[in-house]
Design a protein around this motif. Structure first.
Motif, PDB file in Angstrom:
ATOM      1  N   TRP A 146       0.836  -1.198   0.000  1.00 29.08           N
ATOM      2  CA  TRP A 146       0.000   0.000   0.000  1.00 29.08           C
ATOM      3  C   TRP A 146       0.879   1.260   0.000  1.00 29.08           C
ATOM      4  O   TRP A 146       0.633   2.215  -0.745  1.00 29.08           O
ATOM      5  N   ALA A 147       1.935   1.253   0.802  1.00 29.07           N
ATOM      6  CA  ALA A 147       2.804   2.427   0.921  1.00 29.07           C
ATOM      7  C   ALA A 147       3.489   2.762  -0.395  1.00 29.07           C
ATOM      8  O   ALA A 147       3.808   3.934  -0.649  1.00 29.07           O
ATOM      9  N   SER A 148       3.713   1.777  -1.241  1.00 30.06           N
ATOM     10  CA  SER A 148       4.392   2.035  -2.515  1.00 30.06           C
ATOM     11  C   SER A 148       3.541   2.894  -3.448  1.00 30.06           C
ATOM     12  O   SER A 148       4.057   3.441  -4.429  1.00 30.06           O
ATOM     13  N   ASN A 149       2.246   3.040  -3.162  1.00 29.71           N
ATOM     14  CA  ASN A 149       1.348   3.865  -3.969  1.00 29.71           C
ATOM     15  C   ASN A 149       1.210   5.291  -3.439  1.00 29.71           C
ATOM     16  O   ASN A 149       0.532   6.106  -4.054  1.00 29.71           O
ATOM     17  N   ARG A 150       1.826   5.574  -2.312  1.00 35.97           N
ATOM     18  CA  ARG A 150       1.628   6.882  -1.675  1.00 35.97           C
ATOM     19  C   ARG A 150       2.714   7.863  -2.128  1.00 35.97           C
ATOM     20  O   ARG A 150       3.908   7.627  -1.943  1.00 35.97           O
ATOM     21  N   TRP A 151       2.277   8.963  -2.729  1.00 44.37           N
ATOM     22  CA  TRP A 151       3.205   9.995  -3.182  1.00 44.37           C
ATOM     23  C   TRP A 151       2.662  11.346  -2.750  1.00 44.37           C
ATOM     24  O   TRP A 151       1.524  11.701  -3.053  1.00 44.37           O
ATOM     25  N   GLN A 152       3.474  12.083  -1.984  1.00 44.87           N
ATOM     26  CA  GLN A 152       3.101  13.395  -1.472  1.00 44.87           C
ATOM     27  C   GLN A 152       1.737  13.368  -0.781  1.00 44.87           C
ATOM     28  O   GLN A 152       0.890  14.239  -0.983  1.00 44.87           O
ATOM     29  N   GLY A 153       1.550  12.337   0.027  1.00 44.14           N
ATOM     30  CA  GLY A 153       0.363  12.241   0.863  1.00 44.14           C
ATOM     31  C   GLY A 153      -0.885  11.718   0.175  1.00 44.14           C
ATOM     32  O   GLY A 153      -1.945  11.645   0.799  1.00 44.14           O
ATOM     33  N   ARG A 154      -0.789  11.336  -1.115  1.00 43.75           N
ATOM     34  CA  ARG A 154      -1.958  10.844  -1.827  1.00 43.75           C
ATOM     35  C   ARG A 154      -1.700   9.433  -2.345  1.00 43.75           C
ATOM     36  O   ARG A 154      -0.553   9.023  -2.513  1.00 43.75           O
ATOM     37  N   ILE A 155      -2.775   8.707  -2.633  1.00 41.63           N
ATOM     38  CA  ILE A 155      -2.692   7.336  -3.124  1.00 41.63           C
ATOM     39  C   ILE A 155      -2.929   7.343  -4.632  1.00 41.63           C
ATOM     40  O   ILE A 155      -3.910   7.913  -5.124  1.00 41.63           O
ATOM     41  N   TYR A 156      -2.033   6.685  -5.372  1.00 41.21           N
ATOM     42  CA  TYR A 156      -2.104   6.703  -6.831  1.00 41.21           C
ATOM     43  C   TYR A 156      -2.288   5.317  -7.448  1.00 41.21           C
ATOM     44  O   TYR A 156      -2.112   5.165  -8.657  1.00 41.21           O
ATOM     45  N   GLY A 157      -2.642   4.337  -6.668  1.00 40.12           N
ATOM     46  CA  GLY A 157      -2.877   3.019  -7.245  1.00 40.12           C
ATOM     47  C   GLY A 157      -3.361   2.056  -6.188  1.00 40.12           C
ATOM     48  O   GLY A 157      -3.432   2.387  -4.990  1.00 40.12           O
ATOM     49  N   LEU A 158      -3.703   0.859  -6.641  1.00 46.11           N
ATOM     50  CA  LEU A 158      -4.128  -0.210  -5.741  1.00 46.11           C
ATOM     51  C   LEU A 158      -3.158  -1.376  -5.896  1.00 46.11           C
ATOM     52  O   LEU A 158      -2.805  -1.751  -7.014  1.00 46.11           O
ATOM     53  N   PRO A 159      -2.707  -1.970  -4.786  1.00 47.13           N
ATOM     54  CA  PRO A 159      -1.734  -3.066  -4.861  1.00 47.13           C
ATOM     55  C   PRO A 159      -2.319  -4.296  -5.551  1.00 47.13           C
ATOM     56  O   PRO A 159      -3.439  -4.718  -5.242  1.00 47.13           O
ATOM     57  N   PHE A 160      -1.536  -4.859  -6.478  1.00 45.02           N
ATOM     58  CA  PHE A 160      -1.994  -6.024  -7.246  1.00 45.02           C
ATOM     59  C   PHE A 160      -1.310  -7.305  -6.790  1.00 45.02           C
ATOM     60  O   PHE A 160      -1.955  -8.312  -6.500  1.00 45.02           O
ATOM     61  N   ASN A 161       0.017  -7.312  -6.751  1.00 45.09           N
ATOM     62  CA  ASN A 161       0.733  -8.471  -6.208  1.00 45.09           C
ATOM     63  C   ASN A 161       2.004  -8.005  -5.519  1.00 45.09           C
ATOM     64  O   ASN A 161       2.431  -6.858  -5.673  1.00 45.09           O
ATOM     65  N   VAL A 162       2.613  -8.897  -4.746  1.00 52.18           N
ATOM     66  CA  VAL A 162       3.749  -8.504  -3.911  1.00 52.18           C
ATOM     67  C   VAL A 162       4.774  -9.633  -3.827  1.00 52.18           C
ATOM     68  O   VAL A 162       4.482 -10.795  -4.121  1.00 52.18           O
ATOM     69  N   GLY A 163       5.955  -9.274  -3.381  1.00 54.52           N
ATOM     70  CA  GLY A 163       6.990 -10.243  -3.061  1.00 54.52           C
ATOM     71  C   GLY A 163       7.983  -9.579  -2.131  1.00 54.52           C
ATOM     72  O   GLY A 163       8.401  -8.446  -2.360  1.00 54.52           O
ATOM     73  N   ALA A 164       8.328 -10.243  -1.045  1.00 55.86           N
ATOM     74  CA  ALA A 164       9.299  -9.691  -0.098  1.00 55.86           C
ATOM     75  C   ALA A 164      10.664 -10.318  -0.379  1.00 55.86           C
ATOM     76  O   ALA A 164      10.817 -11.534  -0.301  1.00 55.86           O
ATOM     77  N   TRP A 165      11.636  -9.492  -0.733  1.00 53.44           N
ATOM     78  CA  TRP A 165      13.002  -9.971  -0.927  1.00 53.44           C
ATOM     79  C   TRP A 165      13.680 -10.008   0.425  1.00 53.44           C
ATOM     80  O   TRP A 165      13.759  -8.978   1.096  1.00 53.44           O
ATOM     81  N   GLN A 166      14.200 -11.085   0.883  1.00 53.88           N
ATOM     82  CA  GLN A 166      14.258 -12.323   0.171  1.00 53.88           C
ATOM     83  C   GLN A 166      14.238 -13.450   1.187  1.00 53.88           C
ATOM     84  O   GLN A 166      14.103 -13.200   2.374  1.00 53.88           O
ATOM     85  N   ARG A 167      14.403 -14.685   0.683  1.00 53.06           N
ATOM     86  CA  ARG A 167      14.493 -15.874   1.521  1.00 53.06           C
ATOM     87  C   ARG A 167      15.912 -16.439   1.409  1.00 53.06           C
ATOM     88  O   ARG A 167      16.620 -16.174   0.434  1.00 53.06           O
ATOM     89  N   MET A 168      16.313 -17.217   2.402  1.00 52.61           N
ATOM     90  CA  MET A 168      17.612 -17.882   2.324  1.00 52.61           C
ATOM     91  C   MET A 168      17.389 -19.371   2.064  1.00 52.61           C
ATOM     92  O   MET A 168      16.768 -20.062   2.867  1.00 52.61           O
ATOM     93  N   PHE A 169      17.872 -19.832   0.924  1.00 50.09           N
ATOM     94  CA  PHE A 169      17.865 -21.246   0.593  1.00 50.09           C
ATOM     95  C   PHE A 169      19.224 -21.822   0.990  1.00 50.09           C
ATOM     96  O   PHE A 169      20.255 -21.163   0.830  1.00 50.09           O
ATOM     97  N   TYR A 170      19.228 -23.060   1.505  1.00 51.98           N
ATOM     98  CA  TYR A 170      20.520 -23.638   1.877  1.00 51.98           C
ATOM     99  C   TYR A 170      20.550 -25.127   1.601  1.00 51.98           C
ATOM    100  O   TYR A 170      19.519 -25.816   1.611  1.00 51.98           O
ATOM    101  N   ASN A 171      21.753 -25.602   1.331  1.00 55.78           N
ATOM    102  CA  ASN A 171      22.015 -26.995   0.985  1.00 55.78           C
ATOM    103  C   ASN A 171      22.266 -27.761   2.273  1.00 55.78           C
ATOM    104  O   ASN A 171      23.351 -27.660   2.875  1.00 55.78           O
ATOM    105  N   ALA A 172      21.270 -28.526   2.714  1.00 57.11           N
ATOM    106  CA  ALA A 172      21.380 -29.247   3.984  1.00 57.11           C
ATOM    107  C   ALA A 172      22.484 -30.294   3.942  1.00 57.11           C
ATOM    108  O   ALA A 172      23.121 -30.577   4.965  1.00 57.11           O
TER     109      ALA A 172
END
Length: 432
Positions: A146-172
């Motif tokens: 949601w915050a990624s749409n906020r510019w100068q105190g106004r909202i300019y879009g609606l969130p469609f999809n997301v991804g949080a960078w990142q995960r740690m993969f490891y070789n057990a």
């Protein structure tokens, strides 16, 4: 995330609008400036709604797009939706040309880092009043999306999809061979460094794969180090990059990079993935969406977890994803908003039109539990992630950040590299 951009081309689009009635067109697009065409008028009457989305990667998402269009046309019988799907690699360039030529869409998918750029140029509509009247609530979406749409105190879009960078993969398997417990992966930066050192001592192996090339992916990767250390890139619209927290984060990244395969400064995401899936490195940092790809490619025992963080702090990832925005020249902005709302506020449509995590919290939680390893960890990451700097000159800020990383990986003084990058960032902000 990888296309060049500059606010001057946006100013050029505004100039084109003032000369729309001219009969001929002139278009010259460069990386740093553009003159826009004086195109003929747009004769649409609002009965056709033009929507641009990133091309579906899998048949199920394409079917989801079709279902979304059909549902909208059922709700609005007098409207035809003209859906255009553009491949990810071509999307931004085609969108820029369409807007410049007077043929921009009414509803458009925008990478989160493009939203403030388009907003500052008045190419997309502020949606505050419409979201309030429609009962669209901030709390229904993951916070950073949601915050990624906020510019100068106004909202300019609606969130469609997301991804949080990142995960740690490891070789057990490599963990066991190095005398590490795969059921107890490192949780702190100190433990992380020790684990990398242990694996690095195995013949023909390296401790970890890190993205270090001059690319947007290295910015997003290092953002998570900065955020986890309590750092940031900008504050209150000003560059604030050369800070103690950021120096600490880059110092640790530099030390961790000692345990990567040779050439870390040129290693991009595809290189780090190749090293890991070949069994050459013990750990990998990448998006959680890579789980399926890794599972298909490897035969060794692999795991995934939240990356380590500084002692006493929690890991904080950087948010990515797409928003849906309404074009400022859409003939019927109410109708365009209705489409964006249906696509982003309906759980069934959010699930059907995404092969990444839906931004609507209810849909996203269900998607993660069905498709991600260790879903509770992923959901926590999505709740606590921070957006990349919300700025119309984000691309130039990111380039300065990438330059600093290149300097640091080559052994230059961290403070000097961050100070130089901060100056470049502030120049971009002051002279867009």
């Amino acid at each position: 995330m990888r296309w060049p951009a500059h606010p001057r081309w946006l100013a050029a689009v505004r100039w084109r609008r003032r000369c729309r009635t001219a009969a001929t067109a002139l278009l010259a697009l460069t990386l740093t400036a553009a003159l826009a065409s004086c195109a003929g008028g747009d004769d649409r009457d609002g009965s056709t709604l033009r929507v641009w989305l990133v091309e579906a990667n899998i048949p199920q998402v394409a079917e989801g797009y079709d279902a979304l269009v059909a549902d909208f046309e059922r709700r609005h019988p007098d409207v035809d939706v003209e859906l255009t799907q553009v491949p990810y690699q071509q999307y931004r360039d085609k969108l820029v040309l369409a807007v410049q030529g007077g043929a921009g869409p009414d509803v458009m998918a925008l990478d989160q880092i493009w939203s403030p750029e388009f907003a500052a140029a008045k190419l997309i509509e502020p949606l505050d009043r419409r979201t309030q009247r429609a009962g669209v609530r901030e709390k229904d979406y993951f916070p950073a999306a949601w915050a990624s749409n906020r510019w100068q105190g106004r909202i300019y879009g609606l969130p469609f999809n997301v991804g949080a960078w990142q995960r740690m993969f490891y070789n057990a398997d490599l963990f066991r061979e190095a005398g590490l417990d795969p059921d107890e992966p490192p949780r702190t930066w100190r433990e992380w460094k020790r684990a990398a050192e242990r694996i690095d001592k195995l013949p023909a192996h390296s401790g970890i794969s890190l993205i270090g090339c001059r690319d947007e992916a290295s910015s997003v990767l290092t953002d998570s180090f900065l955020y986890s250390a309590g750092g940031h890139l900008t504050r209150d619209g000003r560059a604030d990059f050369d800070t103690p927290a950021n120096r600490r984060a880059y110092g640790f990244f530099q030390r961790l990079a000692e345990h990567t395969p040779n050439g870390v400064a040129g290693a991009c995401a595809e290189d780090t993935m190749a090293h890991f899936t070949a069994g050459e490195t013990g750990m990998l940092l990448d998006g959680g969406w890579q789980s399926g790809s890794i599972g298909e490619q490897v035969s060794f025992d692999w795991r995934v977890t939240t990356p380590p963080s500084p002692t006493g702090r929690d890991f904080t990832g950087a948010m990515g994803g797409y928003n849906l925005a309404v074009g400022s020249e859409a003939p019927d902005k109410r109708l365009a908003f209705s489409f964006a709302r249906l696509a982003t506020a309906s759980v069934p449509h959010q699930l059907a039109t995404n092969d990444s995590v839906p931004a609507l919290r209810k849909a996203g939680e269900r998607f993660v539990r069905e498709h991600r390893e260790r879903p509770e960890q992923v959901l926590r990451l999505l709740e606590t992630a921070e957006p990349r700097p919300v700025s119309p000159v984000y691309v130039r800020i990111s380039r300065a950040q990438q330059g600093a990383l290149q300097s640091i990986l080559s052994g230059e003084d961290i403070g000097g590299a961050l100070a130089e990058a901060e100056r470049s960032m502030q120049q971009a902000i002051d002279r867009p």
